[in-house]
Enzyme design. Structure first.
Site, PDB file in Angstrom:
ATOM      1  N   ASP A  75       6.104  65.212   0.338  1.00  0.00           N
ATOM      2  CA  ASP A  75       5.044  65.353  -0.652  1.00  0.00           C
ATOM      3  C   ASP A  75       4.359  66.699  -0.427  1.00  0.00           C
ATOM      4  O   ASP A  75       3.848  66.958   0.662  1.00  0.00           O
ATOM      5  CB  ASP A  75       4.029  64.206  -0.470  1.00  0.00           C
ATOM      6  CG  ASP A  75       3.502  63.677  -1.785  1.00  0.00           C
ATOM      7  OD1 ASP A  75       3.041  64.492  -2.591  1.00  0.00           O
ATOM      8  OD2 ASP A  75       3.552  62.450  -1.988  1.00  0.00           O
TER       9      ASP A  75
ATOM     10  N   ASP B 298       2.429  67.224  -5.755  1.00  0.00           N
ATOM     11  CA  ASP B 298       1.180  66.571  -6.141  1.00  0.00           C
ATOM     12  C   ASP B 298       0.414  67.415  -7.173  1.00  0.00           C
ATOM     13  O   ASP B 298       0.219  68.624  -6.965  1.00  0.00           O
ATOM     14  CB  ASP B 298       0.327  66.404  -4.874  1.00  0.00           C
ATOM     15  CG  ASP B 298      -0.853  65.497  -5.078  1.00  0.00           C
ATOM     16  OD1 ASP B 298      -0.633  64.315  -5.391  1.00  0.00           O
ATOM     17  OD2 ASP B 298      -1.997  65.957  -4.914  1.00  0.00           O
TER      18      ASP B 298
ATOM     19  N   GLU C  31       4.128  66.048 -10.325  1.00  0.00           N
ATOM     20  CA  GLU C  31       3.217  65.066 -10.912  1.00  0.00           C
ATOM     21  C   GLU C  31       2.452  65.780 -12.023  1.00  0.00           C
ATOM     22  O   GLU C  31       1.726  66.740 -11.768  1.00  0.00           O
ATOM     23  CB  GLU C  31       2.256  64.547  -9.843  1.00  0.00           C
ATOM     24  CG  GLU C  31       1.418  63.396 -10.351  1.00  0.00           C
ATOM     25  CD  GLU C  31       0.239  63.082  -9.446  1.00  0.00           C
ATOM     26  OE1 GLU C  31      -0.208  61.940  -9.468  1.00  0.00           O
ATOM     27  OE2 GLU C  31      -0.256  63.992  -8.746  1.00  0.00           O
TER      28      GLU C  31
ATOM     29  N   HIS D 253       1.968  54.621  -5.599  1.00  0.00           N
ATOM     30  CA  HIS D 253       0.798  54.282  -4.783  1.00  0.00           C
ATOM     31  C   HIS D 253      -0.523  54.452  -5.543  1.00  0.00           C
ATOM     32  O   HIS D 253      -1.576  54.199  -4.958  1.00  0.00           O
ATOM     33  CB  HIS D 253       0.794  55.179  -3.544  1.00  0.00           C
ATOM     34  CG  HIS D 253       0.655  56.621  -3.918  1.00  0.00           C
ATOM     35  ND1 HIS D 253       1.658  57.312  -4.579  1.00  0.00           N
ATOM     36  CD2 HIS D 253      -0.370  57.489  -3.791  1.00  0.00           C
ATOM     37  CE1 HIS D 253       1.238  58.533  -4.825  1.00  0.00           C
ATOM     38  NE2 HIS D 253       0.015  58.680  -4.357  1.00  0.00           N
ATOM     39  N   ASP D 254      -0.464  54.921  -6.785  1.00  0.00           N
ATOM     40  CA  ASP D 254      -1.686  55.083  -7.583  1.00  0.00           C
ATOM     41  C   ASP D 254      -1.784  54.041  -8.690  1.00  0.00           C
ATOM     42  O   ASP D 254      -2.719  54.084  -9.491  1.00  0.00           O
ATOM     43  CB  ASP D 254      -1.718  56.465  -8.257  1.00  0.00           C
ATOM     44  CG  ASP D 254      -1.826  57.599  -7.271  1.00  0.00           C
ATOM     45  OD1 ASP D 254      -2.368  57.384  -6.170  1.00  0.00           O
ATOM     46  OD2 ASP D 254      -1.361  58.713  -7.594  1.00  0.00           O
TER      47      ASP D 254
HETATM   48  C1  NOJ Z   1      -2.176  62.383  -6.861  1.00  0.00           C
HETATM   49  C2  NOJ Z   1      -1.832  61.437  -5.757  1.00  0.00           C
HETATM   50  O1  NOJ Z   1      -0.752  60.643  -6.162  1.00  0.00           O
HETATM   51  C3  NOJ Z   1      -3.078  60.646  -5.450  1.00  0.00           C
HETATM   52  O2  NOJ Z   1      -2.836  59.570  -4.592  1.00  0.00           O
HETATM   53  C4  NOJ Z   1      -4.105  61.591  -4.883  1.00  0.00           C
HETATM   54  O3  NOJ Z   1      -5.331  60.924  -4.713  1.00  0.00           O
HETATM   55  C5  NOJ Z   1      -4.328  62.788  -5.803  1.00  0.00           C
HETATM   56  N1  NOJ Z   1      -3.127  63.312  -6.371  1.00  0.00           N
HETATM   57  C6  NOJ Z   1      -4.994  63.898  -5.039  1.00  0.00           C
HETATM   58  O4  NOJ Z   1      -4.082  64.477  -4.156  1.00  0.00           O
END
Ligand code: NOJ
Length: 581
Positions: free
Chosen positions: A108, A214, A272, A346-347
């Site tokens: 990541d 990210d 992302e 994970h989000d």
């Molecule tokens: C996206 C990540 O998937 C998330 O978990 C994180 O809080 C934010 N970016 C900040 O890095």
């Protein structure tokens, strides 16, 4: 529907297109040393399991040194490992062990921001004249008519409050899109960019096979920091992200990264990219652009989220909306791009809870239905740990303290939820917020019915749902009818039909049907999925009358009725048919 110029060109093949990627949330995957926190040795101990499942690439959420304000998305040293997870040597062993099995590793890459404990930031904040001052984004205060100090603009942080944090010592604000302990880096600085590239080479030279990047679409900012339009009059801080605007230099920065680093290695890259509609996504992922290979889009995980609710509460939505979204993104193929296909991470909440039915009666069927959908759409497959055994959202009756995520804690401990649902019953509102909480995708992996779900010998850092006694890897591995067995067979099936399912064209049928999601791949494979808890009959297109069933979630009986013109599906049943030659 968003228009994309259609060029039904032949699709070039690549290992990263047909790959199945498995996301590991390191703290919650497997604890090898009994401290209640997952670690790298734990990951290594499960590689054979992943290989058997059909995984090609492991993506590790951040493992780097970090104070863990945001579970590692706040890095304080990119070249060292968070101590409870292990060491750089453990990563080297992991890479070796993966490569021996013909698998690969994605790390990541979190470079929109660091932790405020990163030495770069420590130096940057030490004085206005520090050599690294411009590695971060500092701005003077503005003042209102009464002379009160105010941040430079009205932007709202992703975790609540302003994006600006006052630094008392040097009397300036610094920018943080997330927590105040996650200051944003300044990509305008060429030295900063070179430091990032060096760090990327450090891991690539250790033979890591690529990066999940990210919030990569955010690394360039409009440095004039204009106020965002007021979309939430009840708040001082406004959403500046949802207008699909990108920073003016984002493509230039990514292209430079590609030219100087990425292009020198045979690797995989996935960005992302929230708030990036398909036309914009193509600008990142079209091969001619020489940027990245694919991106995570958000439309489907945002289905039912009204912006007015701060995107934290899911309102009722209908299947045609979800189908339209998924179909829209399938069109990237025809435009020459590629796509990252995920239902969970994970989000996000767990997919069975979010898109189907997690009641005990329909949970297993729903899991298989989604597995069949996930495996028959276009794009590189991303599975999130636990998705393969059908883990669902945290139970409704968990007290708030079980939720560990900084975003969730901020939401429920500030006035935010009361503002968005003023006048309604607060408990009900909190439940709705928690349904969408990121913690749902972060509970420890359920390996067995033993104590702590076989995840650890000690009390885990985060509570494990009680259903681990039935929903666990050991139980499902022993059951040929389980979701885990179904995933394993379905991923193998996708590989057998790679030409059609990975590379073939996509066309949506019956877009307005409220319970059937049906589509054709490569003109000869028909997928029919029943998203309702009722038996449903659907008329097959002429050229699929009497087609052969090549994969299905439930019954072995013939699905055809009415002289082969219709097919009948049980609740949450899915079928794949191949046109008879
Ligand atoms: C996206 C990540 O998937 C998330 O978990 C994180 O809080 C934010 N970016 C900040 O890095």
């Amino acid at each position: 529907m968003t228009r994309i110029i259609t060029r039904k060109e032949k699709v070039d093949k690549a290992w990263w297109k047909s790959a199945v990627v498995y996301q590991i949330y390191p703290g919650s995957f497997c604890d090898s040393n009994g401290d209640g926190i997952g670690d790298l040795k734990g990951v290594i101990s499960k590689l054979d399991y992943l290989k058997q499942l059909g995984v090609d690439v492991v993506w590790l959420s951040p493992i780097f040194k970090s104070p863990q304000v945001d579970m590692g998305y706040d890095v304080s040293d990119y070249r060292d490992i968070h101590e409870p997870y292990g060491t750089v040597h453990d990563v080297e062993v992991l890479i070796e062990e993966l490569h021996e099995r013909g698998m690969k590793l994605l790390l990541d890459l979190v470079v929109n921001h660091t932790s405020d404990e990163h030495p770069w930031f420590q130096e940057s904040r030490s004085s206005r004249t520090s050599a690294k001052r411009d590695w971060y984004i500092w701005r003077p205060a503005s003042y209102d008519a009464e002379g009160r100090r105010k941040p430079p603009n009205n932007w709202k942080s992703n975790f609540g409050g302003s994006v600006w944090q006052w630094d008392q010592d040097t009397e300036e604000y610094y920018l943080h899109y997330y927590d105040p302990k996650q200051p944003d880096l300044n990509f305008e600085s060429p030295e900063l960019r070179q430091a990032i590239y060096d760090m990327m080479r450090f891991w690539l030279d250790k033979k890591c096979d690529g990066f999940r990047m990210d919030v990569i679409g955010r690394i360039s900012k409009d440095m004039s920091f204009p106020d965002a339009p007021i979309t939430d009059p009840s708040s001082e801080w406004q959403d500046f992200r949802s207008q699909n605007k990108e920073g003016p230099r984002v493509h230039e920065f990514i292209r430079e990264m590609n030219e100087q680093v990425l292009s020198k290695y045979d690797i995989m890259t996935v960005g992302e990219l929230n708030h990036t509609p398909p036309e914009m996504m193509l600008r990142y992922v079209h091969p001619d652009r020489k940027e990245i290979q694919m991106g995570f889009a958000f439309d489907h995980v945002n289905v039912g989220l009204g912006p007015a609710k701060g995107r934290h509460i899911v309102e009722p939505w209908k299947l045609p909306e979800l189908k339209a979204i998924l179909a829209k993104w399938q069109a990237l193929r025809d435009a020459g791009g590629w796509h990252a296909l995920y239902l969970e991470n994970h989000d996000q909440p767990r997919s069975i809870s979010r898109y189907a039915n997690d009641s005990p009666k329909w949970r297993a069927a729903s899991g298989k239905l989604l597995a069949l959908m996930h495996s028959t759409l276009f794009g590189t497959i991303y599975l999130h740990q636990g998705q393969e055994i059908g883990m669902i959202n945290c139970p409704n009756d968990w007290p708030l303290e079980e939720y560990k995520d900084v975003q969730t804690q901020n939401l429920i401990h500030t006035r935010r939820y009361r503002v968005i649902e003023r006048g309604r019953d607060v408990d009900e509102t909190i439940k709705k917020v928690l349904f969408k909480a990121r913690d749902n995708g972060r509970t420890p992996m359920q390996w067995s019915a033993e104590a702590h779900a076989g995840f650890s010998t000690a009390e885990p850092w985060m509570r494990i749902p009680d259903d681990y006694k039935e929903c666990n890897v050991a139980a499902e591995a022993a059951d040929p009818e389980s979701l885990l067995s179904f995933w394993r067979e379905t991923l193998a099936f996708r590989k057998r039909y790679e030409e059609e399912l990975v590379y073939g064209s996509f066309s949506l049928l019956s877009p307005d049907h409220e319970s059937i999601f049906a589509y054709i791949r490569a003109s000869r494979i028909l997928v029919v999925l029943n998203f309702s808890d009722r038996p449903t009959t659907w008329q097959v297109p002429d050229h699929f009358v009497g087609a052969t069933v090549i994969r299905g979630t439930a019954t072995k009986e013939s699905p055809f009725s009415n002289a082969g013109l219709d097919i009948s599906l049980a609740p949450y049943q899915g079928l794949v048919l191949e046109q008879s030659l």
